[in-house]
Design an enzyme around this catalytic site. Structure first.
Site, PDB file in Angstrom:
ATOM      1  N   ASP A   1      -9.628  10.174  -3.211  1.00  0.00           N
ATOM      2  CA  ASP A   1     -11.064   9.981  -3.414  1.00  0.00           C
ATOM      3  C   ASP A   1     -11.796  11.323  -3.458  1.00  0.00           C
ATOM      4  O   ASP A   1     -12.703  11.525  -4.265  1.00  0.00           O
ATOM      5  CB  ASP A   1     -11.649   9.117  -2.284  1.00  0.00           C
ATOM      6  CG  ASP A   1     -11.317   7.641  -2.478  1.00  0.00           C
ATOM      7  OD1 ASP A   1     -10.945   7.259  -3.608  1.00  0.00           O
ATOM      8  OD2 ASP A   1     -11.436   6.877  -1.505  1.00  0.00           O
TER       9      ASP A   1
ATOM     10  N   ASP B   1      -9.702  10.702   2.744  1.00  0.00           N
ATOM     11  CA  ASP B   1      -8.913  10.161   1.632  1.00  0.00           C
ATOM     12  C   ASP B   1      -8.823  11.211   0.532  1.00  0.00           C
ATOM     13  O   ASP B   1      -9.801  11.502  -0.164  1.00  0.00           O
ATOM     14  CB  ASP B   1      -9.574   8.877   1.100  1.00  0.00           C
ATOM     15  CG  ASP B   1      -8.668   8.173   0.108  1.00  0.00           C
ATOM     16  OD1 ASP B   1      -8.233   8.823  -0.878  1.00  0.00           O
ATOM     17  OD2 ASP B   1      -8.370   6.985   0.311  1.00  0.00           O
TER      18      ASP B   1
ATOM     19  N   THR C   1      -0.735  -3.696   4.692  1.00  0.00           N
ATOM     20  CA  THR C   1       0.586  -3.432   5.282  1.00  0.00           C
ATOM     21  C   THR C   1       0.882  -1.934   5.371  1.00  0.00           C
ATOM     22  O   THR C   1       1.800  -1.522   6.072  1.00  0.00           O
ATOM     23  CB  THR C   1       1.687  -4.068   4.413  1.00  0.00           C
ATOM     24  OG1 THR C   1       1.676  -3.414   3.129  1.00  0.00           O
ATOM     25  CG2 THR C   1       1.467  -5.559   4.217  1.00  0.00           C
TER      26      THR C   1
ATOM     27  N   ARG D   1      -0.852   2.706  -1.448  1.00  0.00           N
ATOM     28  CA  ARG D   1      -0.542   2.037  -0.180  1.00  0.00           C
ATOM     29  C   ARG D   1      -1.277   0.716  -0.139  1.00  0.00           C
ATOM     30  O   ARG D   1      -2.500   0.688  -0.314  1.00  0.00           O
ATOM     31  CB  ARG D   1      -1.024   2.889   1.002  1.00  0.00           C
ATOM     32  CG  ARG D   1      -0.287   4.145   1.193  1.00  0.00           C
ATOM     33  CD  ARG D   1      -0.479   4.691   2.580  1.00  0.00           C
ATOM     34  NE  ARG D   1      -1.877   4.820   3.002  1.00  0.00           N
ATOM     35  CZ  ARG D   1      -2.240   5.262   4.190  1.00  0.00           C
ATOM     36  NH1 ARG D   1      -1.332   5.598   5.079  1.00  0.00           N
ATOM     37  NH2 ARG D   1      -3.505   5.373   4.505  1.00  0.00           N
TER      38      ARG D   1
HETATM   39  C1  PRP Z   1      -2.543   8.413  -0.239  1.00  0.00           C
HETATM   40  C2  PRP Z   1      -1.931   9.786  -0.386  1.00  0.00           C
HETATM   41  C3  PRP Z   1      -0.479   9.522  -0.291  1.00  0.00           C
HETATM   42  C4  PRP Z   1      -0.410   8.358   0.652  1.00  0.00           C
HETATM   43  C5  PRP Z   1       0.087   8.840   1.964  1.00  0.00           C
HETATM   44  O1  PRP Z   1      -2.464   7.706  -1.430  1.00  0.00           O
HETATM   45  O2  PRP Z   1      -2.293  10.416  -1.586  1.00  0.00           O
HETATM   46  O3  PRP Z   1       0.126   9.192  -1.518  1.00  0.00           O
HETATM   47  O4  PRP Z   1      -1.733   7.838   0.768  1.00  0.00           O
HETATM   48  O5  PRP Z   1       0.189   7.788   2.851  1.00  0.00           O
HETATM   49  P1  PRP Z   1       1.573   7.288   3.444  1.00  0.00           P
HETATM   50  O6  PRP Z   1       2.311   8.509   3.892  1.00  0.00           O
HETATM   51  O7  PRP Z   1       1.159   6.405   4.580  1.00  0.00           O
HETATM   52  O8  PRP Z   1       2.300   6.535   2.390  1.00  0.00           O
HETATM   53  P2  PRP Z   1      -3.207   6.311  -1.658  1.00  0.00           P
HETATM   54  O9  PRP Z   1      -2.313   5.178  -1.342  1.00  0.00           O
HETATM   55  O10 PRP Z   1      -4.537   6.331  -0.973  1.00  0.00           O
HETATM   56  O11 PRP Z   1      -3.376   6.289  -3.237  1.00  0.00           O
HETATM   57  P3  PRP Z   1      -4.193   7.274  -4.193  1.00  0.00           P
HETATM   58  O12 PRP Z   1      -3.494   8.606  -4.180  1.00  0.00           O
HETATM   59  O13 PRP Z   1      -4.095   6.608  -5.527  1.00  0.00           O
HETATM   60  O14 PRP Z   1      -5.606   7.370  -3.688  1.00  0.00           O
HETATM   61  N1  URA Z   2      -3.890   9.184   2.597  1.00  0.00           N
HETATM   62  C1  URA Z   2      -4.960  10.008   2.582  1.00  0.00           C
HETATM   63  O1  URA Z   2      -5.510  10.331   1.504  1.00  0.00           O
HETATM   64  N2  URA Z   2      -5.416  10.476   3.762  1.00  0.00           N
HETATM   65  C2  URA Z   2      -4.864  10.156   4.927  1.00  0.00           C
HETATM   66  O2  URA Z   2      -5.328  10.625   5.964  1.00  0.00           O
HETATM   67  C3  URA Z   2      -3.752   9.282   4.925  1.00  0.00           C
HETATM   68  C4  URA Z   2      -3.295   8.815   3.738  1.00  0.00           C
END
Ligand code: PRP
Ligand code: URA
Length: 208
Positions: free
Chosen positions: A202, A199, A107, A103
């Site tokens: 993480d 998160d 944005t 994400r």
């Molecule tokens: C997180 C999570 C989802 C996304 C959800 O990923 O694992 O993929 O956010 O959010 P959304 O419904 O608003 O799109 P992130 O972008 O943090 O990436 P990562 O998994 O690499 O940490």
């Molecule tokens: N992605 C995450 O990992 N946690 C949240 O709460 C939203 C998006």
């Protein structure tokens, strides 16, 4: 509109209490995310089609049922990876496709950075997995990515969702059923699910 199923199950609720706790260590968190992924899959797979085959037991010949379609797990990188082992424990023959999304922090729009799928997604049952359904942007884009490669039978498997994410998926992909372990209250101003679990990527990979 796709069917929404929130798994109401004491075992899942118990594990969710530990997953949500900010003091839970990485190893336990990863283990439980996998377990919950498996438990949700047990419910989803109730509807899978089977075919009859002949089996010779040590006693006699009989007819048994086996899965008739391939199952393809498509984790959304990174956090979706945290559910793959738990699902493959139940479906060891499942193939795995990968779609990388992050994400944009400003944005909140998803950006695709990787995609590789087995050919079986065209005819198989595709489980798009990601623990967090927040704005729904990542899940929606990942589902569009598998549809672009010909997938038709698609289910979204998540752990924590919120009304905003479910509405977005229903609007963008009304043909896709949604399974979640828990439906939370809302998104906060920076796009995190409340109360959520923080998160997920993480916490799974110890990056913060
Ligand atoms: C997180 C999570 C989802 C996304 C959800 O990923 O694992 O993929 O956010 O959010 P959304 O419904 O608003 O799109 P992130 O972008 O943090 O990436 P990562 O998994 O690499 O940490
Ligand atoms: N992605 C995450 O990992 N946690 C949240 O709460 C939203 C998006």
């Amino acid at each position: 509109m796709g069917k929404l199923t929130i798994l109401n199950h004491p075992l899942i609720d118990h594990k969710m209490a530990i997953i949500r706790n900010k003091n839970t260590d990485t190893k336990t968190f990863r283990h439980l995310v996998n377990e919950v992924g498996g438990l949700i899959t047990y419910e989803i797979t109730r509807g899978l089609k089977t075919k009859e085959i002949e089996v010779i037991t040590p006693i006699t010949k009989t007819t048994c049922k086996t899965l008739s379609k391939d199952v393809i797990i498509v984790p959304i990188l990174r956090a979706g990876l945290g559910m793959v082992d738990g699902i493959q424990m139940l479906i060891p023959t499942a193939k795995v496709g990968h779609v990388g999304m992050y994400r944009d922090e400003k944005t909140l729009e998803p950006v695709e950075y990787y995609a590789k799928f087995p050919n079986e997604i065209v005819e198989g049952t595709c489980l798009v997995v990601d623990p967090m359904l927040a704005t729904g942007g990542s899940a929606s884009a990942a589902i569009s990515a598998v549809k672009k490669r010909g997938a038709k039978d698609i289910t979204y498997v998540g752990i924590v969702g919120c009304p905003e994410g479910v509405s977005r998926l229903n609007k963008d992909h009304p043909d896709v059923d949604i399974y979640l372990a828990a439906m939370d209250e809302k998104l906060n101003e920076v796009g995190y699910i409340v109360p959520g679990l923080g998160d997920c990527g993480d916490r799974l990979f110890g990056t913060k």
